[in-house]
Every structure is written in structure tokens, then in C-alpha cells.
Design an enzyme around this catalytic site. Structure first.
Site, PDB file in Angstrom:
ATOM      1  CG  ASP A 181      -3.067  15.934 -20.893  1.00  0.00           C
ATOM      2  OD1 ASP A 181      -2.244  15.050 -20.607  1.00  0.00           O
ATOM      3  OD2 ASP A 181      -4.276  15.707 -21.050  1.00  0.00           O
ATOM      4  CD  GLU A 195      -1.016   9.292 -25.625  1.00  0.00           C
ATOM      5  OE1 GLU A 195      -2.146   9.217 -26.144  1.00  0.00           O
ATOM      6  OE2 GLU A 195      -0.752   8.820 -24.510  1.00  0.00           O
TER       7      GLU A 195
END
Length: 553
Positions: A58, A232
Site C-alpha cells: 500500500d 478502494e
């Protein structure tokens, strides 16, 4: 003065003698040997992907002047959110962690893949301040911290109860306004399983607060008639005459992808890029060389000379979709056409070697076939070392003999506080070695190494008592624990332990004293239980130095 994880490990002035209640590790060495990285490249204009090898998922990146900063998710490990600094987007130096004290990060009782999700870092030039926003999924939800200087520490978190969901990120716009975008449940009833939304909120910089109510700006994702799942990881950018909303889509496994929309206003209406996804590997055959899968969760950055690049996560399977190194950070150039960006054209595989101008040649131990040795000298541990959840004060310390771990009742098979420190497995093929000085008093006491994914998936290799005798044991856990190897030991001043990995299979050896040769306890040990795919969750395999007085089931 604030107390951080690292300053808790200050060098003790006195010598600690090993007792039944502690284990002292005199060194730890690691060497990566991946075939993928055994290439000759011109480090002045070429680099290797991934740029951060091992469990660095991420990624999010920002720039101030000619300096870049990058952060990654850390889940239930403490300190939280590693932060890196670079001058060229390729060669990174870890300058610490964003959340390095307990007042910033509460992890007690959280599952291994709980804790900190998807941090996003941004620089606001209007007040010369860095912001990092994230989600602590088990304690407080969405929050942000800020600083004028990432080298000098960050504020305590400011929580945002109006942000309902995960993966928030900031845009500090050119006119001084600020916005937060995040993943959220859809308003009303979901049309199908996995349908999510992206919401936008206005943010008052001066008041450190949300303004008004959230607005749902994207519902479902791209090609909505095809029922896209799990939109997302949103990032909002203002580039030229458009606002761009870039998101991950398709879940974090093999179907992962990156998609993008644009609009004339942050609230929309949003137009979908005609060639979405702008990054994915899901349509490629599995027989390609140096395969990378699960690509997505990207962030865009413009260099101070005008080029565009993207950081994103990906995985390197050793077979099928098994990977023990977790989700890693990759870097690729971004091309633009008709005011739409593309990270990688459809049908193209992620390259291992990439060209980039103006690189600074340096070795940082973050990619390639690097090696390092920690002798645990000095006043603090290297920032590669982490605790699982918040560490107990005085459970370990640096001494004149090395790293001392004080045995506790915590075990890698439960969620109690552990006496252990962890670093990442960063290669599919590697060797890791340590020396431990320990006097076990029963079969309950153990000190050694652990390969850890979670409480149900791990391998423990250490010194203990077996049938009343000093011994080395090797235990593999995949839901249930199995003893797969052991050897009795003579009395010794220290035991060396070595783990060698080659893809799925691991070899475990020991040596009694520095002059002794290596003795194999087991070879061909199946390490697929350490794969994220099989173990579940979001982390990669962690290599731990570990001591416990609750070794038995």
C-alpha cells in the site's frame, strides 16, 4: 521527551549474564539470493523492481522540493508505518516510523492483519506541513497526524469519526482548499456483494476538522453493469484542468487493478477512463518469466523535473500464486494520452529492470540481492526490527553481549504480548543466521528463530528441553502444530541457528559453538503455510528472534 520503540532499546551500561529467564542473541545475518535480482544493471540509469522488497504494501508518496517521502501499511506491527526518504524515487533510506510511540498507536488485542491500513502521505505547501492519514481498524478508526519535518516526529492522532470506512487520503488543492476521499459502504442497500463506494469530504486545514457531510462520488466502480468489487485506496489529484480520482479495484488478490476517473470539480460528475484499468496483471498467462501478480493500490507523483511516476503494490509468486514475501512496492513511469494517464499498457508484464534518468547510486538493503549483519551494538535497533503489537516495557534490551529477550508467557500461537523482534523476509531465496545464548529450564522455555505469518501459520526453530535434555526442536504450524525435527545438544556457550529458503522449501541447521560445522535438522520443509495466499491476511513472512516460557501447547 517522548519515548519511542527505538529509544526503549537503549544500550545498557552493565553486562547482562544469561539466565533461565533471558536469551541473548549476539548477531543476526541475512543474505538474499534471488535469481530475479542476479542481473548486471547500470545503476546510474536502471533500477530493479520491486524498489522495496518484502512486506511493504500500500505505498503512498509525496514530494517537497527535490525530496520524496514514501510510507507503507504496517498492520499490527509496532512501530507503525515505515517512512522512507529519496532524491530519485528509486534509492530509499528509512528515516524511521510515523507512529513510533504508544500514544499514537494502540494495537493491543488486534489480529495480525488488523491495525494500520493504507496510510496516505501528503505535503501541504500552503502551511509547509506534512500530513499522514490512515485507519487503525481495531482502535479508533480513521485519523491523521502531521509534522513540519518527518525527521523530527509526528503529532498524536486526530480522529475523524465522519470518515466511515477505510483508505482515506488528502488532497491539498492549489487554491488552499483541502479534501479527503475514502472507501465506504454504499448509501442505501448494496446492489451486490463487494459493492463499495468512494466518498468525498471537505477539510478545514486551520480547524483540523471536517466541513459538512460526506458526498458519495463513485458507487461501485468502473463498468458498473459488470458489478465491480472493492473499489478502494482512492487518491485525488488536481492536474491541469481536471481533477483525477484513482482507485484500486477488484480485491487485493490476482484480480487486483488500478482505475481512474476525471472531473472538472471534486464532487463530479466523474468520467471513467476509456482504457481502464490503467494497471493490472490479471489477464496475463501464468507461464511468463519473473511473474508479478496482484498489482494495484497505486499513487502518482510528479518529479521536480516534470516526469510522472507511479508506486504500487505487487507480489512475486514462486509457484502458482504462493508468495512468502508479501505485497511489495514497485515503481513504473506514467504515460499520458488525451489527458489520461497509463501506468502499464494492457497485456504487458511488470518488468524487473526499468530505465530512469538521474539515479543516485547507493545500496540501501531494500531491493536486489543485498545482505546485512546486525550485531546489536549502539543505542538502538535498526528500524528494520519491529514488535508484534505494542511491546511490553523491559521485555528486551541491548546489552554488551547483544540483544537480550526476557522470556514471557506470550507465544507465537496466541495473541499475548511477545518477547520477540521481527524483520521481513525480503527474498524468495535467502539465508538467515543467528547465535543465541540461552539456558532452558524446562520444555516450556524456548529461544531461537521463528518464521511468522500469524498464530495459525508459522515455523519455530529453537533451543529448549526435550525429554529432560537440552535440545533443538523444529515445529511447523498450519492450524495445528507438528514437531518435524529435533536434535539433542551438548552443553555449550552458544548455539548458532541457520534458515535457508528456496521458494517453497526451507532447510534448518544448527551449530554448537563458533568452530562447529552445521548439522541439518530438516530439509525440504514445506513453507507454503507462510504464503499470504494460504495463511490469509495481508502481511508477508516475518523472521523473528523469539523467547518464551510457554513453548508447550
Amino acid at each position: 521527551m517522548k519515548k519511542t520503540f527505538l529509544t526503549l532499546l537503549t544500550l545498557m551500561a552493565t553486562t547482562l549474564a544469561t539466565t533461565a529467564q533471558e536469551a541473548v542473541f549476539s548477531y543476526f545475518s541475512y543474505a538474499g539470493k534471488d535469481k530475479r535480482f542476479s542481473k548486471t544493471i547500470d545503476a546510474k540509469k536502471e533500477f530493479l523492481n520491486p524498489i522495496l522488497a518484502g512486506f511493504y504494501p500500500d505505498p503512498s508518496v509525496c514530494r517537497k522540493g527535490d525530496t520524496y517521502y514514501l510510507v507503507n501499511s504496517s498492520f499490527a506491527f509496532f512501530p507503525g508505518i515505515p517512512i522512507f526518504e529519496s532524491k530519485d524515487l528509486v534509492n530509499w533510506t528509512q528515516i524511521g516510523h510515523v507512529l513510533d510511540r504508544e500514544s499514537q498507536l494502540q494495537l493491543q488485542g488486534q489480529r495480525v492483519s488488523g491495525g494500520i491500513y493504507a496510510p496516505a502521505i501528503a505535503y501541504n505547501k500552503h502551511n509547509d506541513t506534512f500530513y499522514m492519514i490512515t485507519t487503525n481498524v481495531g482502535k479508533g478508526g480513521n485519523c491523521y497526524v502531521k509534522t513540519k519535518d518527518p525527521h523530527q516526529g509526528w503529532s498524536d492522532p486526530i480522529f475523524l469519526p465522519k470518515v466511515d470506512g477505510i483508505d482515506p487520503s488528502f488532497l491539498f488543492d492549489s487554491d488552499g482548499k483541502a479534501y479527503i476521499v475514502h472507501n465506504a459502504p454504499v448509501y442505501g442497500t448494496a446492489d451486490y456483494d463487494g459493492q463499495r463506494a468512494i466518498r468525498l469530504l471537505e477539510f478545514d486545514v486551520a480547524g483540523d476538522s471536517i466541513v459538512g457531510q460526506p458526498v458519495e462520488i463513485v458507487r461501485g466502480g468502473t463498468h458498473v453493469t459488470e458489478k465491480p468489487i472493492w473499489i478502494e485506496g482512492p487518491h485525488l489529484y488536481h492536474i491541469g484542468k481536471y481533477y483525477y480520482l484513482m482507485c484500486a479495484e477488484g480485491g487485493t488478490a490476482e484480480g487486483h487493478s488500478e482505475v481512474i476517473f476525471r472531473a472538472k470539480h471534486p464532487k463530479g460528475p466523474w468520467t471513467e477512463c476509456p482504457h481502464n484499468p490503467i494497471l493490472t496483471q490479471r489477464d496475463l498467462s501464468d507461464d511468463r518469466n519473473e511473474r508479478v501478480t496482484c498489482t494495484g493500490h497505486a499513487d502518482l507523483i510528479q518529479t521536480n523535473t516534470g516526469e510522472w511516476w507511479a508506486v504500487f503494490l505487487g507480489c512475486r509468486p514462486y509457484e502458482d500464486n504462493l508468495y512468502n514475501t508479501g505485497r511489495e512496492t514497485f515503481l513504473l513511469p506514467v504515460s499520458w494520452k488525451d489527458a489520461w494517464p497509463t501506468i502499464l499498457e494492457k497485456g504487458k508484464a511488470i518488468p524487473t529492470v526499468v530505465e530512469k534518468a538521474r539515479l543516485h547510486t547507493q545500496v540501501t538493503g531494500l531491493t536486489g540481492n543485498f545482505s546485512y549483519t546486525d550485531t546489536f551494538k549502539g543505542e538502538r535497533l535498526h528500524p528494520r526490527w519491529l514488535s508484534l503489537r505494542n511491546p511490553k516495557v523491559n521485555s528486551f534490551q541491548l546489552t554488551t553481549h547483544g540483544l537480550a529477550l526476557h522470556t514471557t508467557t506470550g507465544s507465537v500461537r496466541d495473541s499475548k504480548p511477545l518477547s520477540a523482534v521481527f524483520c521481513r523476509q525480503q527474498h524468495t531465496t535467502f539465508t538467515a543466521e543467528t547465535e543465541v545464548h540461552f539456558t532452558p529450564t524446562s520444555s516450556k522455555t524456548l529461544a531461537g528463530m521463528v518464521l511468522f505469518q500469524n498464530e495459525q501459520n508459522n515455523i519455530v526453530f529453537g533451543q529448549t528441553m526435550l525429554n529432560g535434555r537440552n535440545a533443538i526442536i523444529l515445529k511447523r504450524t498450519e492450524k495445528s502444530e507438528v514437531l518435524i525435527g529435533s536434535a539433542f545438544l551438548p552443553d555449550s556457550e552458544g548455539i548458532r541457528l541457520k534458515i535457508e529458503a528456496d521458494g517453497r522449501y526451507y532447510t534448518f541447521s544448527y551449530s554448537v559453538g563458533a568452530a562447529d560445522s552445521w548439522h541439518v535438522v530438516a530439509t525440504g520443509v514445506d513453507g507454503s503455510n507462510l504464503s499470504t495466499t494460504r495463511a490469509g491476511g495481508f502481511i508477508g513472512t516475518m523472521i523473528g528472534l523469539y523467547a518464551t516460557k510457554r513453548n508447550e501447547k
